[in-house]
Write an enzyme that holds these catalytic residues in place. Sequence first.
Site, PDB file in Angstrom:
ATOM      1  N   GLY A  23     -33.742 -64.865  12.352  1.00  0.00           N
ATOM      2  CA  GLY A  23     -34.478 -63.526  12.093  1.00  0.00           C
ATOM      3  C   GLY A  23     -35.986 -63.496  12.502  1.00  0.00           C
ATOM      4  N   ASN A  51     -36.956 -61.994  15.222  1.00  0.00           N
ATOM      5  CA  ASN A  51     -37.162 -60.671  15.776  1.00  0.00           C
ATOM      6  C   ASN A  51     -37.016 -59.567  14.721  1.00  0.00           C
ATOM      7  OD1 ASN A  51     -37.062 -60.489  18.940  1.00  0.00           O
ATOM      8  ND2 ASN A  51     -35.531 -62.218  18.374  1.00  0.00           N
ATOM      9  N   MET A  58     -24.450 -63.242  15.946  1.00  0.00           N
ATOM     10  CA  MET A  58     -23.654 -63.916  16.918  1.00  0.00           C
ATOM     11  C   MET A  58     -22.268 -63.610  16.855  1.00  0.00           C
ATOM     12  SD  MET A  58     -26.002 -65.796  18.000  1.00  0.00           S
ATOM     13  CE  MET A  58     -25.031 -67.277  18.710  1.00  0.00           C
ATOM     14  N   HIS A  61     -31.670 -60.470  24.902  1.00  0.00           N
ATOM     15  CA  HIS A  61     -31.060 -61.613  25.505  1.00  0.00           C
ATOM     16  C   HIS A  61     -32.095 -62.327  25.993  1.00  0.00           C
ATOM     17  CE1 HIS A  61     -27.885 -63.952  27.008  1.00  0.00           C
ATOM     18  NE2 HIS A  61     -28.818 -64.185  27.983  1.00  0.00           N
TER      19      HIS A  61
END
Length: 210
Positions: A17, A19, A96, A115
């Site tokens: 986490g 981001n 995921m 990505h």
Amino acid sequence: MSEEMHFRVAVFASGSGSNFQAIVDAVSDGQLPNVSLELLVCDRPKAKVIERAKQAGVPQFIFRPKDYASREAYEQEILGVLRERQIDLVVLAGYMRIVTSTLLEPYEGRMINIHPSLLPAFPGLDGIGQALEYGVKVTGVTVHYVDGGMDTGPIIAQVPVAIGEEESQESLEQRIHAAEHRLYVEVIRLISEGRVSVEGRRVRVESAHT
Ligand code: GRF
């Protein structure tokens, strides 16, 4: 700005986490003035991101896929939570799992992903390792809208990261993650300001001065 004007964001994450944390920090230090971070959706009850959400006071919807009869069943439940919280934008940040039409259709054009490569190169798992292994000299980060494919949706923004002669997986990961944190916050800001539009595969970003 009044509460009604806020652009309501949900982040989906499965792991560390970082981001998510970058978005939390950007909201709290005023870099995302329109945004309110309304929800974390997490499919792994032990993920570190949950601790981060608790610390930040962000509500969480935590589930275990194996408790549901099907992917559709848990996506329906997530959809209910997104609707209840009137979520404007779904931000996938290391989530995921494949997202299917149950969520994609209602959130078409309102779901983004990050990505760690310059798509369409190195989609799927371990974009960083794939780039190193291939031997490219430049890789980077891509933020794109989510469609039904694996990392295939219209590209909103990309940033390059050069690969040095002595680059290790760890050093490249560090630099890619730093680039991700800056780029994701920037893209969320642009979307929250209504400056991003899509025409087919081309995404147009209006600059501040137009
Ligand atoms: C990031 O590298 C992102 O690009 C990929 O998953 C990773 C998530 O990292 N989709 P974190 O959980 O945000 O630290």
